[in-house]
Motif scaffolding. Structure first.
Motif, short mmCIF file in Angstrom:
data_model
loop_
_atom_site.label_atom_id
_atom_site.label_comp_id
_atom_site.label_asym_id
_atom_site.label_seq_id
_atom_site.Cartn_x
_atom_site.Cartn_y
_atom_site.Cartn_z
N ILE A 86 0.87 -1.19 0.00
CA ILE A 86 0.00 0.00 0.00
C ILE A 86 0.90 1.23 0.00
CG2 ILE A 86 -1.76 1.27 1.29
CD1 ILE A 86 -2.28 -1.42 2.80
N ALA A 87 0.80 2.03 -1.06
CA ALA A 87 1.66 3.23 -1.16
C ALA A 87 0.81 4.40 -1.65
CB ALA A 87 2.82 2.95 -2.11
N THR A 88 -0.39 4.50 -1.10
CA THR A 88 -1.35 5.48 -1.65
C THR A 88 -1.21 6.87 -1.03
OG1 THR A 88 -2.98 4.44 -0.19
CG2 THR A 88 -3.13 3.90 -2.50
N GLY A 89 -0.23 7.08 -0.19
CA GLY A 89 0.11 8.42 0.26
C GLY A 89 -1.05 9.22 0.82
N ALA A 90 -1.02 10.49 0.49
CA ALA A 90 -2.01 11.40 1.05
C ALA A 90 -2.44 12.41 0.00
CB ALA A 90 -1.39 12.11 2.25
N ARG A 91 -3.56 13.06 0.26
CA ARG A 91 -3.99 14.12 -0.67
C ARG A 91 -4.21 15.41 0.12
NH1 ARG A 91 -8.08 10.90 -0.12
NH2 ARG A 91 -9.74 11.74 1.17
N TYR A 92 -4.14 16.49 -0.63
CA TYR A 92 -4.12 17.81 0.01
C TYR A 92 -5.41 18.12 0.75
CZ TYR A 92 -1.29 17.41 -4.08
OH TYR A 92 -0.46 16.91 -5.04
N ARG A 93 -5.25 18.80 1.88
CA ARG A 93 -6.44 19.26 2.61
C ARG A 93 -6.98 20.52 1.94
NH1 ARG A 93 -3.69 18.80 7.77
NH2 ARG A 93 -3.77 16.61 8.30
N SER A 119 -4.34 14.48 3.99
CA SER A 119 -5.01 13.37 4.69
C SER A 119 -4.72 12.08 3.94
CB SER A 119 -6.52 13.58 4.69
OG SER A 119 -6.83 14.91 4.90
N PRO A 120 -4.67 10.96 4.65
CA PRO A 120 -4.29 9.71 3.98
C PRO A 120 -5.34 9.21 2.99
CG PRO A 120 -5.01 9.29 6.23
CD PRO A 120 -4.96 10.78 6.07
N ASN A 121 -4.86 8.59 1.91
CA ASN A 121 -5.76 7.97 0.92
C ASN A 121 -6.03 6.53 1.33
OD1 ASN A 121 -6.00 10.12 -1.00
ND2 ASN A 121 -3.89 9.72 -1.62
N THR A 122 -6.94 6.35 2.27
CA THR A 122 -7.17 4.99 2.78
C THR A 122 -8.64 4.57 2.76
OG1 THR A 122 -7.06 5.98 4.99
CG2 THR A 122 -5.12 4.76 4.25
N GLU A 123 -9.49 5.35 2.08
CA GLU A 123 -10.92 4.97 2.04
C GLU A 123 -11.06 3.56 1.47
OE1 GLU A 123 -9.73 7.62 0.62
OE2 GLU A 123 -10.54 9.31 1.77
N TRP A 124 -10.24 3.23 0.49
CA TRP A 124 -10.36 1.93 -0.18
C TRP A 124 -9.95 0.77 0.73
CZ3 TRP A 124 -5.94 -1.14 -1.53
CH2 TRP A 124 -4.71 -0.55 -1.26
N LEU A 125 -9.36 1.10 1.90
CA LEU A 125 -8.87 0.04 2.80
C LEU A 125 -9.76 -0.18 4.00
CD1 LEU A 125 -5.10 0.99 2.83
CD2 LEU A 125 -6.03 -1.23 2.16
N ARG A 126 -10.77 0.66 4.14
CA ARG A 126 -11.56 0.59 5.37
C ARG A 126 -12.16 -0.81 5.53
NH1 ARG A 126 -11.35 5.03 8.20
NH2 ARG A 126 -10.88 6.93 7.04
N GLY A 127 -11.95 -1.36 6.70
CA GLY A 127 -12.45 -2.71 6.96
C GLY A 127 -11.43 -3.79 6.63
#
Ligand SMILES: Cc1cc2nc3c(=O)[nH]c(=O)nc-3n(C[C@H](O)[C@H](O)[C@H](O)COP(=O)(O)OP(=O)(O)OC[C@H]3O[C@@H](n4cnc5c(N)ncnc54)[C@H](O)[C@@H]3O)c2cc1C
Length: 567
Positions: free
Chosen positions: A339-346, A473-481
């Motif tokens: 997982i290397a999805t980093g973060a996106r700008y606030r 903020s981290p790009n982790t919506e796709w990982l929830r759960g």
């Protein structure tokens, strides 16, 4: 076209089309087969994927380009000991060029699988081929005649989005700016286009796309990597910022079959930086885009595949195989995932913010953005290094830069070298304790007001471009759960699970900015991407041991049934 006024033509031609020595060709013979073609025979055409490498043993080939479906020029003639290929030789993307024999020609043909083996096993030959490929692509980029013709307004968000995508994918293109070029207006009228259809992309084969989204655009340009349900990669890297690209380079160079899946274009946040000055080995700095381009070539040279404009929407694990579900419903399979999805700008919390996001608010300060701010006042919001860099970079071309920070000074948030340069800079004014309170304009941003909290006073300036660099903020919506996240949404890792990069789901590793507790820097991200591959190797070598220490998410099942955690 492959000529330069700046360089001695002989030298440049040698660099672009080197001749291989007899001994090199003898070594290459072990990877290929000899074949003959008659005159005027097509070896490959624009749009073909996975073209082979051809070395001319005796005879002559022509490399041609097309525009609007028609031949437009002979780009090069290759004779004895010269070889075909440009950047597409290293990837599975569609070829940009045609190759035709001029007369009966004897060739050494090296097929793709053998080509990959060659690139790993023969580093000196790999270097000659890679350098020539990169130089040839640079020539195509400079000329851009056979690439995409983009018709739109340079300052308009959707046009910038497409242009940025082409830049980050090193795809030849030319922008016809309706606001500045009379030719553009004439073409706009002759094609019967309307404002709602902008931006328009005229593809090299003549197809016209109106206001395409990135996925559609990438598909039409053949930049995507088709998902093949039958292929199971050793490792899939999600995200191609510095950490993902480093993971791809190390995985592929160590012989793992590797795919990197990127939601947009390679580079990540680093791609938004005009100059990274603290990355080891680049004493005069390097732009994020150049760093990403180099890393991308490096990864592909070792055989890594790269799927761009492919957002991963979910992940699940079944029978030790991960499935990465993409937004379009297709999927990639792999035995391990980084997982290397980093973060996106606030974003700023302002009522009409979203409207101006495509018409004056930027999250990157590269040459492209600087060009549209030339001679104007601009605002940079943020007190971190990215804001500092942006302010300094933009001050080179803008009339004046207003740097807005909420705190009273920069000391605790920005590196000292940047503070030194900003303080006393004649074209940068630091506004401390300041927050934007309103944005106004018509179809584009025209006026910005900010408030100084210490005095309550407000300042309004005619500003059309605001650069928002207030963290990510981290790009982790796709990982929830699927894996455990911390309260801010970053992926939790724990060395007690086998490696610093191990998440709660065995075989799923996290690196770079997305990882809780990581240092948010390019060097750290690249280092983590590289280091995690050792853990991937260990996991692939001993999957059972890792399986038993599994901490699975609530909605997963064990015992050979899918632990389905698509989100
Ligand atoms: C303007 C700016 C300037 C900076 N300057 C410096 C500097 O000078 N020095 C320094 O050391 N650091 C700098 N940084 C910080 C540095 O860029 C980051 O620490 C680094 O890029 C993190 O790398 P990463 O690969 O972990 O994540 P990112 O760079 O965030 O890359 C993540 C990638 O994953 C992709 N992605 C996200 N979600 C998905 C999904 N679901 N599916 C597929 N792909 C996805 C994204 O599109 C992105 O390309 C800067 C940051 C910014 C914004």
């Amino acid at each position: 076209m492959f000529q330069s006024k700046a360089m001695n033509p002989e030298t440049k031609a040698d660099q672009l089309f080197p001749r291989l020595s007899e001994s090199t060709i003898r070594r290459l013979a072990a990877y290929g087969e000899e074949c003959s073609v008659v005159g005027d025979e097509t070896l490959f055409e624009r749009g073909t994927r996975g073209v082979d490498l051809f070395v001319v043993l005796n005879g002559e080939l022509e490399i041609r380009g097309k525009r609007n479906g028609h031949l437009f020029s002979v780009l090069a003639r290759l004779s004895d000991s010269q070889f075909t290929g440009e950047l597409d030789l290293l990837s599975t993307r569609e070829s940009l060029l045609d190759c035709i024999s001029v007369r009966p020609t004897r060739l050494l043909r090296i097929r793709r699988d053998e080509f990959r083996r060659l690139m790993r096993a023969e580093p000196d030959i790999a270097e000659i081929v890679t350098k020539a490929c990169v130089r040839r692509r640079n020539e195509l980029l400079q000329d851009a005649t056979g690439g995409v013709l983009l018709i739109g307004r340079r300052t308009c968000g959707p046009t910038m989005l497409l242009q940025r995508f082409l830049l980050r994918n090193s795809y030849p293109h030319r922008l016809l700016d309706l606001a500045a070029e009379i030719d553009a207006v004439e073409l706009f009228e002759s094609l019967g286009l309307s404002e709602e259809q902008l931006p328009v992309a005229v593809l090299p084969d003549g197809r016209v796309l109106h206001r395409p989204n990135i996925i559609n655009f990438a598909d039409n340009l053949g930049l995507n990597e088709p998902a093949d349900p039958a292929s199971v990669y050793d490792v899939a890297v999600v995200g191609a910022g510095p950490s993902g690209l480093a993971a791809a380079v190390y995985a592929a160079s160590e012989g793992l079959t590797t795919i990197a899946i990127e939601g947009n274009a390679p580079g990540g946040q680093a791609g938004a930086s005009s100059k990274i000055e603290n990355y080891l080995g680049f004493p005069t700095g390097i732009s994020g885009q150049e760093l990403a381009e180099r890393a991308q070539v490096q990864a592909q040279k070792f055989g890594a595949r790269l799927a761009v404009s492919r957002n991963v929407a979910g992940v699940c694990k079944k029978d030790n195989i991960f499935q990465l579900l993409l937004e379009d419903g297709s999927s990639f399979s792999a035995r391990s995932v980084v997982i290397a999805t980093g973060a996106r700008y606030r974003k700023l919390d302002l009522p009409n913010y979203e409207f101006y996001e495509t018409q004056g608010i930027h999250y990157a300060a590269t040459a492209m953005e600087a060009a549209i701010c030339t001679g104007e006042e601009v605002i940079v919001v943020g007190g971190g290094n990215s804001a500092g860099q942006a302010a300094l970079f933009l001050s080179q071309t803008a009339h004046h830069v207003h740097l807005l920070i909420r705190r009273s000074n920069l000391a605790s948030t920005m590196s000292d070298y940047l503070i030194q340069r900003i303080t006393g800079h004649s074209k940068i004014t630091l506004h401390s304790n300041s927050t934007i309170v309103s944005l106004s304009g018509d179809s584009i941003l025209r006026e910005v007001t900010w408030e100084k909290s210490s005095t309550g006073s407000c300042t309004t300036r005619q500003v059309r471009n605001v650069f928002v660099m207030i963290g990510a903020s981290p790009n982790t919506e796709w990982l929830r759960g699927a894996v455990e996240l911390d309260t801010k949404g970053f992926v939790k890792t724990d060395p007690s699970r086998g490696s610093t990069y191990s998440t709660t789901l065995p075989g799923l590793f996290a690196v770079g900015d997305v990882r809780a507790g990581s240092t948010k820097r390019v060097a750290a991200a690249a280092g983590e991407g590289a280091a995690a591959i050792a853990a991937v190797h260990a996991y692939l070598g001993q999957p059972k041991e890792f399986e038993t220490s599994s901490v699975l998410p609530e909605n997963s099942k064990v015992g050979g049934t899918a632990s389905r955690t698509f989100v």
